[in-house]
Design a protein around this motif. Structure first.
Motif, short mmCIF file in Angstrom:
data_model
loop_
_atom_site.label_atom_id
_atom_site.label_comp_id
_atom_site.label_asym_id
_atom_site.label_seq_id
_atom_site.Cartn_x
_atom_site.Cartn_y
_atom_site.Cartn_z
N ALA A 514 0.83 -1.21 0.00
CA ALA A 514 0.00 0.00 0.00
C ALA A 514 0.87 1.26 0.00
CB ALA A 514 -0.93 -0.01 1.21
N TRP A 517 2.21 1.74 -3.43
CA TRP A 517 1.15 2.19 -4.33
C TRP A 517 0.88 3.68 -4.15
CZ3 TRP A 517 -3.73 4.26 -3.42
CH2 TRP A 517 -4.56 4.37 -4.55
N ARG A 518 0.83 4.12 -2.87
CA ARG A 518 0.58 5.54 -2.62
C ARG A 518 1.71 6.40 -3.18
NH1 ARG A 518 -1.31 3.68 2.49
NH2 ARG A 518 0.75 4.09 3.38
N GLN A 521 1.36 6.79 -6.97
CA GLN A 521 0.10 7.30 -7.49
C GLN A 521 0.27 8.71 -8.07
OE1 GLN A 521 -2.95 7.62 -4.52
NE2 GLN A 521 -4.63 7.51 -5.99
N HIS A 523 -1.11 12.46 -9.32
CA HIS A 523 -2.05 13.45 -8.77
C HIS A 523 -2.34 14.49 -9.84
CE1 HIS A 523 -1.61 12.13 -4.47
NE2 HIS A 523 -0.46 11.69 -4.95
N GLY A 529 -0.21 14.09 0.10
CA GLY A 529 0.09 12.80 -0.51
C GLY A 529 0.86 12.92 -1.80
N SER A 530 0.90 14.12 -2.39
CA SER A 530 1.66 14.32 -3.62
C SER A 530 3.09 14.72 -3.29
CB SER A 530 0.99 15.38 -4.50
OG SER A 530 0.92 16.62 -3.81
N GLN A 665 0.33 7.10 6.82
CA GLN A 665 1.53 7.48 6.08
C GLN A 665 2.75 6.77 6.67
OE1 GLN A 665 1.64 9.64 3.32
NE2 GLN A 665 3.70 8.78 3.18
N SER A 722 3.83 12.02 -8.37
CA SER A 722 4.25 10.75 -7.76
C SER A 722 5.69 10.88 -7.27
CB SER A 722 4.15 9.61 -8.77
OG SER A 722 5.08 9.80 -9.83
#
Length: 730
Positions: A514, A517-518, A521, A523, A529-530, A665, A722
């Motif tokens: 996970a 993957w995050r 990812q 954006h 999260g970016s 996180q 990412s």
């Protein structure tokens, strides 16, 4: 070849106990004594053992460092008088009547012998003498345990016994030997209890087996008073098995003597222990991290005055606490709670009990206490050893910090026990055996927080972790031994073992997947999260994770680990006066272009203060507590002694790290500084480590620096957000 193979296998089975005992002796001796000696530092508990063993600190009062020498008290002119006083004197026993005192006293006398033979100062106590005694006793116990069973195939037998060696000789267990904590004797006694349990279950017992069972169980309970109820249960189980299988009633006398001894010890447990632990159970447990109204409600249910809500989140050892209670006339009330009151409260407040059980699970992953150092003065304060830490490292990564993970092992063992022993034991006997097991596990899991709060959680969960690890090894043995047999158990037992393996291995694998993957990812916009690129260090661009947003203002946490500096070159742990703060807000900014500098915003930085600077606080009234668990680390943050500062660049503080951890996180990485001090000290600072836990270490040691900045008015000019293709900002 077949003849020699057969003889070799026969010899292995005949002498495997001696073989693995010798291996255990070698491994433990290497862990403790190879190179620089390792052990566990004192956190205050040494005093009770030292006072009962003719020992004192001497010129030093060690803190946050492992010390292996103390001073022996020799009040008499005659050597024989001193020896008799050390071995048989009553000083300190009333305050701490633990069996652990006996081997410590013997080690004091042996230290005198060592000093005499080696020409050393006669009054020097060597902690390694006690460690050596425990090592010999432990190696014999492991040899006894592993000689009591034999798996059907040689490779299976070797695999299980090597696994047992790796688990039981881990530094998380054996570092206690070089210390004055009672956990050392407790753990050794439990290994002997396990050996005797396997022995009386797998072969025809004798009366002497009943004697050794009673001695092992009594030693387990007497070493640590908390374990007395479990020890009583062990006596009933072990002596009950011997009685049923042997049929001689004289075993009852042996078991009765062990029970009488344990009950007698329980009756003389010093009252100060109840006073201190009961206080912690209320104010550092029941009303820990609750709001004032809830605290008043809980205190009322305990029959305590509402004014005591001011003392929530405090423990009995806090400086000035007793004086404050005395001045307000509240000390008698605060110390009036009994164990029965505590149990009654939790039984009538199932919601609070459930919350505490979930909190307890979070403390079941780490085997060795995070707040006890392994090395002496040749290493920086709070230095840990990684010798023989394979199991403790793996254990910490497995989901033993969840209720499900802790339930999986006894559930699997129960299923395996039913499959394997349903024909050997009467159903009622098997049911009672499993009920006793679950009762012991429930007691060791639930009672620490109920009866002592969160104080010393890492050590107070030790008994539960021991039992769980022994059950895990048992599951491995039972699943492998039944594999391939023609009976249904030949399929079901390995299936249960496989299900347990999946239950333990899948969660960390999923968590890692996970996180990857995050990070990968894409954006569509700048958002938490970016990833972005901003500034540079040593000519290399720096990548940042967006960790917060307020309007068009974004908080960024640097992801690179290229910067490594001391927190403060002078050794102070106050961010406001640290050399790292000066560098980050000056020279570090030379790596930013004018356009990027224009994006940076001044931060209103909340700085927690170490205890010795609390008079400088602009707000707060609470000593900030320390924990290694990130999701719990900021409890009390909004009430801690603090002040505001203006910074362009800061470090991640405990508040940010805890929020990120709760959001899922990944906060792990090469040990990197946090801004928050370890408040009881003036030289130790908190840091995050690769295992995702939070520790504390000396400020002058170089660690990775991961700056935190805030930007506003930024626009994307490339990348997809990412980790591989972070946004370019303009």
């Amino acid at each position: 070849m077949t003849h020699w193979t057969s003889r070799l296998e026969t010899g292995y089975h005949r002498y495997c106990g001696l073989l693995f005992g010798a291996l255990a002796l070698l491994v433990v001796a290497c862990v403790l004594f190879a190179g620089q000696d390792v052990g566990l530092s004192n956190n205050g508990d040494f005093v009770r053992t030292m006072a009962a063993s003719s020992l004192r600190f001497g010129d030093q009062l060690p803190s946050h460092i492992y010390v292996d020498t103390f001073q022996i008290v020799l009040p008499h002119p005659s050597a024989w008088q001193n020896v008799a006083s050390i071995l048989f004197g009553g000083d300190g026993l009333a305050n701490y009547p633990s069996l652990h005192v006996l081997p410590v006293r013997v080690s004091v006398v042996l230290s005198l012998v060592v000093n005499k033979l080696a020409g050393l100062p006669i009054d020097t106590y060597h902690l390694e003498v006690l460690g050596g005694m425990y090592t010999l006793l432990y190696a014999a116990g492991i040899g006894l345990l592993l000689s009591q069973f034999r798996l059907r195939r040689l490779w299976q037998d070797l695999l299980v016994k090597l696994a047992a060696l790796i688990v039981l000789c881990d530094i998380g267990y054996v570092a206690y030997f070089n210390s004055l904590y009672g956990e050392a004797l407790e753990h050794i006694a439990l290994v002997y209890c396990a050996a005797m349990l396997v022995r009386v279950l797998t072969r025809q017992p004798t009366v002497w087996d009943g004697v050794w069972c009673a001695l092992a169980a009594a030693s387990y309970g007497w070493a640590k008073f908390f374990n007395i109820p479990v020890a009583i249960l062990l006596v009933l189980v072990l002596e009950g098995i011997v009685l049923i299988r042997l049929g001689r009633r004289r075993v009852l006398a042996v078991g009765g003597a062990a029970l009488a001894l344990l009950l007698g010890v329980w009756a003389i447990v010093p009252g100060w222990m109840d006073v201190e632990t009961n206080y912690n159970a209320v104010f550092y447990g029941i009303v820990r991290d609750v709001d004032e109204d809830t605290a008043k409600e809980y205190l009322s249910d305990l029959g305590l005055p509402a004014e005591l809500s001011d003392y929530r989140d405090t423990n009995y050892y806090l400086g000035g606490l007793l004086e404050s209670l005395e001045a307000r006339g509240l000390r008698d009330a605060a110390e009036s709670v009994t164990k029965l009151d505590l149990v009654r409260f939790y039984l009538t407040h199932p919601g609070r009990l459930w919350a505490q059980m979930q909190l307890t699970a979070l403390h079941c992953g780490m085997l060795r206490p995070y707040y006890l150092a392994n090395y002496g003065g040749d290493q920086p304060l709070m230095s840990y050893s990684q010798r023989m830490s394979l199991w403790s490292t793996a254990r910490d990564a497995l989901p033993f910090d969840t209720l499900a993970g802790n339930l999986a092992v006894p559930a699997a063992f129960t299923a395996l026990a039913v499959l394997v022993w349903r024909r050997r034991l009467k159903p009622a006997h098997l049911a009672l055996l499993l009920l006793a097991l679950w009762g012991a596990l429930g007691y060791c899991y639930g009672l620490p927080v109920m009866l002592n709060g969160e104080g010393d959680f890492a050590k107070h969960m030790f008994a539960f972790l021991e039992l769980l690890d022994l059950l895990l090894l048992s599951c491995l043995a039972l699943a492998l031994d039944r594999a391939g047999r023609g009976q249904p158990g030949g399929i079901l037992c390995p299936a249960v073992g496989g299900a347990l393996a999946l239950a333990l291995l899948l969660p960390p694998a999923w968590s890692q997947a996970a996180a990857l993957w995050r990070a990968g990812q894409a954006h569509s916009q700048l958002e938490p999260g970016s990833y972005v690129v901003l500034g540079s260090y040593d000519g290399q661009p720096l990548t940042w994770l967006v960790v917060g947003q307020e309007g068009d203002r974004f908080t960024l946490l640097c992801q690179d680990e290229a910067i490594s500096l001391p927190f403060d070159e002078d050794g102070g742990n106050n961010w406001l006066g640290s050399t790292l703060r000066t560098w980050l807000n000056d020279d570090f900014l030379d790596g930013f272009s004018p356009a990027h500098l224009a994006l940076l915003q001044t931060q209103d930085n909340t700085v927690l203060l170490p205890d010795h600077l609390r008079e400088q606080a602009q707000a707060g009234y609470l000593d900030f507590a320390c924990t290694h668990i990130a999701v719990l680390a900021d409890r009390g943050y909004d009430r801690a002694y603090r002040r505001q500062a203006q910074d362009t660049v800061t470090l991640p503080d405990i508040d940010l790290i805890a929020a990120l951890a709760r959001a899922g996180q990944d906060i792990s990485g090469t040990s990197y500084w946090l801004e928050t001090p370890y408040c009881p000290s003036d030289a130790l600072v908190r840091y995050a480590a690769r295992d995702g836990h939070l520790y504390f270490g000396p400020a002058q040691v170089a660690r990775v620096v991961r700056p935190v900045v805030q930007v506003a008015g930024a626009e994307r000019s490339g990348g997809d957000g990412s980790l591989a293709h972070p946004f370019l900002l303009s």
